[in-house]
Motif scaffolding. Structure first.
Motif, mmCIF file in Angstrom:
data_model
loop_
_atom_site.group_PDB
_atom_site.id
_atom_site.type_symbol
_atom_site.label_atom_id
_atom_site.label_comp_id
_atom_site.label_asym_id
_atom_site.label_seq_id
_atom_site.Cartn_x
_atom_site.Cartn_y
_atom_site.Cartn_z
ATOM 1 N N SER A 30 55.120 46.892 34.002
ATOM 2 C CA SER A 30 54.528 46.847 35.342
ATOM 3 C C SER A 30 54.639 45.461 35.975
ATOM 4 C CB SER A 30 53.066 47.271 35.280
ATOM 5 O OG SER A 30 52.323 46.358 34.488
ATOM 6 N N HIS A 31 54.721 44.431 35.160
ATOM 7 C CA HIS A 31 54.835 43.080 35.710
ATOM 8 C C HIS A 31 56.178 42.842 36.401
ATOM 9 C CE1 HIS A 31 56.556 42.889 31.696
ATOM 10 N NE2 HIS A 31 57.205 41.806 32.061
ATOM 11 N N LEU A 32 57.153 43.714 36.160
ATOM 12 C CA LEU A 32 58.457 43.592 36.807
ATOM 13 C C LEU A 32 58.579 44.487 38.035
ATOM 14 C CD1 LEU A 32 60.753 43.594 33.642
ATOM 15 C CD2 LEU A 32 59.881 41.631 34.908
ATOM 16 N N ALA A 33 57.586 45.350 38.245
ATOM 17 C CA ALA A 33 57.641 46.302 39.351
ATOM 18 C C ALA A 33 57.279 45.627 40.671
ATOM 19 C CB ALA A 33 56.691 47.459 39.081
ATOM 20 N N HIS A 34 57.525 46.332 41.748
ATOM 21 C CA HIS A 34 57.119 45.879 43.075
ATOM 22 C C HIS A 34 55.601 45.684 43.072
ATOM 23 C CE1 HIS A 34 56.181 46.203 47.377
ATOM 24 N NE2 HIS A 34 57.417 45.722 47.559
ATOM 25 N N PRO A 35 55.088 44.677 43.768
ATOM 26 C CA PRO A 35 53.640 44.409 43.745
ATOM 27 C C PRO A 35 52.776 45.616 44.121
ATOM 28 C CG PRO A 35 54.774 42.588 44.777
ATOM 29 C CD PRO A 35 55.807 43.645 44.525
ATOM 30 N N PHE A 36 53.236 46.443 45.061
ATOM 31 C CA PHE A 36 52.459 47.629 45.431
ATOM 32 C C PHE A 36 52.350 48.595 44.256
ATOM 33 C CE2 PHE A 36 52.370 52.017 46.952
ATOM 34 C CZ PHE A 36 51.148 52.007 47.597
ATOM 35 N N ILE A 37 53.458 48.840 43.587
ATOM 36 C CA ILE A 37 53.470 49.747 42.438
ATOM 37 C C ILE A 37 52.606 49.179 41.316
ATOM 38 C CG2 ILE A 37 54.936 50.837 40.686
ATOM 39 C CD1 ILE A 37 55.325 51.968 43.494
ATOM 40 N N ALA A 38 52.701 47.892 41.070
ATOM 41 C CA ALA A 38 51.881 47.261 40.025
ATOM 42 C C ALA A 38 50.397 47.380 40.351
ATOM 43 C CB ALA A 38 52.279 45.795 39.867
ATOM 44 N N ARG A 39 50.047 47.218 41.628
ATOM 45 C CA ARG A 39 48.643 47.330 42.041
ATOM 46 C C ARG A 39 48.134 48.769 41.873
ATOM 47 N NH1 ARG A 39 49.128 45.651 47.297
ATOM 48 N NH2 ARG A 39 50.173 43.817 46.508
ATOM 49 N N VAL A 40 48.938 49.741 42.244
ATOM 50 C CA VAL A 40 48.562 51.149 42.078
ATOM 51 C C VAL A 40 48.376 51.466 40.597
ATOM 52 C CG1 VAL A 40 49.404 53.519 42.320
ATOM 53 C CG2 VAL A 40 49.594 51.942 44.223
ATOM 54 N N LEU A 41 49.246 50.976 39.761
ATOM 55 C CA LEU A 41 49.153 51.211 38.327
ATOM 56 C C LEU A 41 47.905 50.565 37.738
ATOM 57 C CD1 LEU A 41 50.531 52.541 35.944
ATOM 58 C CD2 LEU A 41 51.872 50.479 35.638
ATOM 59 N N ARG A 42 47.584 49.336 38.159
ATOM 60 C CA ARG A 42 46.360 48.675 37.678
ATOM 61 C C ARG A 42 45.120 49.446 38.110
ATOM 62 N NH1 ARG A 42 49.091 43.705 38.965
ATOM 63 N NH2 ARG A 42 48.088 43.745 40.998
#
Length: 102
Positions: free
Chosen positions: A64-76
């Motif tokens: 997730s740390h390599l994903a787009h910030p929006f995707i990382a935020r949704v995952l968190r």
């Protein structure tokens, strides 16, 4: 002149360490449940363990740390929902059940 990008790492060490961390947390949660029984306070460390395991899976295996910030935020946010639901149903289970009953 362009810099040549480094090839991705093929080392399995981070994945093995993550897997060992997940196994350790699972064994720790089993020992905690065996030691404390059905104590009401047990849900807080269990929720923390669930969150930590979700974070490890997202970071090490989903990357997730390599994903787009929006995707990382949704995952968190998704990872945080389960421990919060666990705590809420433990403390306010009767109220939530009344709200969700027809």
């Amino acid at each position: 002149m362009k810099a040549i990008p480094a090839p991705p790492s093929t080392s399995l060490t981070p994945l093995v360490l993550s897997w060992l961390g997940l196994v350790t947390l699972t064994v720790f949660s089993l020992c905690l449940a065996q030691w404390s029984g059905h104590a009401a306070w047990l849900q807080l460390p269990v929720a923390a363990i669930v969150w930590l395991k979700g974070w490890i899976v997202a970071r090490s295996f989903i990357e997730s740390h390599l994903a787009h910030p929006f995707i990382a935020r949704v995952l968190r946010t998704f990872i945080l929902c389960v421990p919060l639901a666990l705590i809420l149903t433990t403390w306010f289970g009767d109220r939530i059940a009344r709200l969700t009953t027809l």
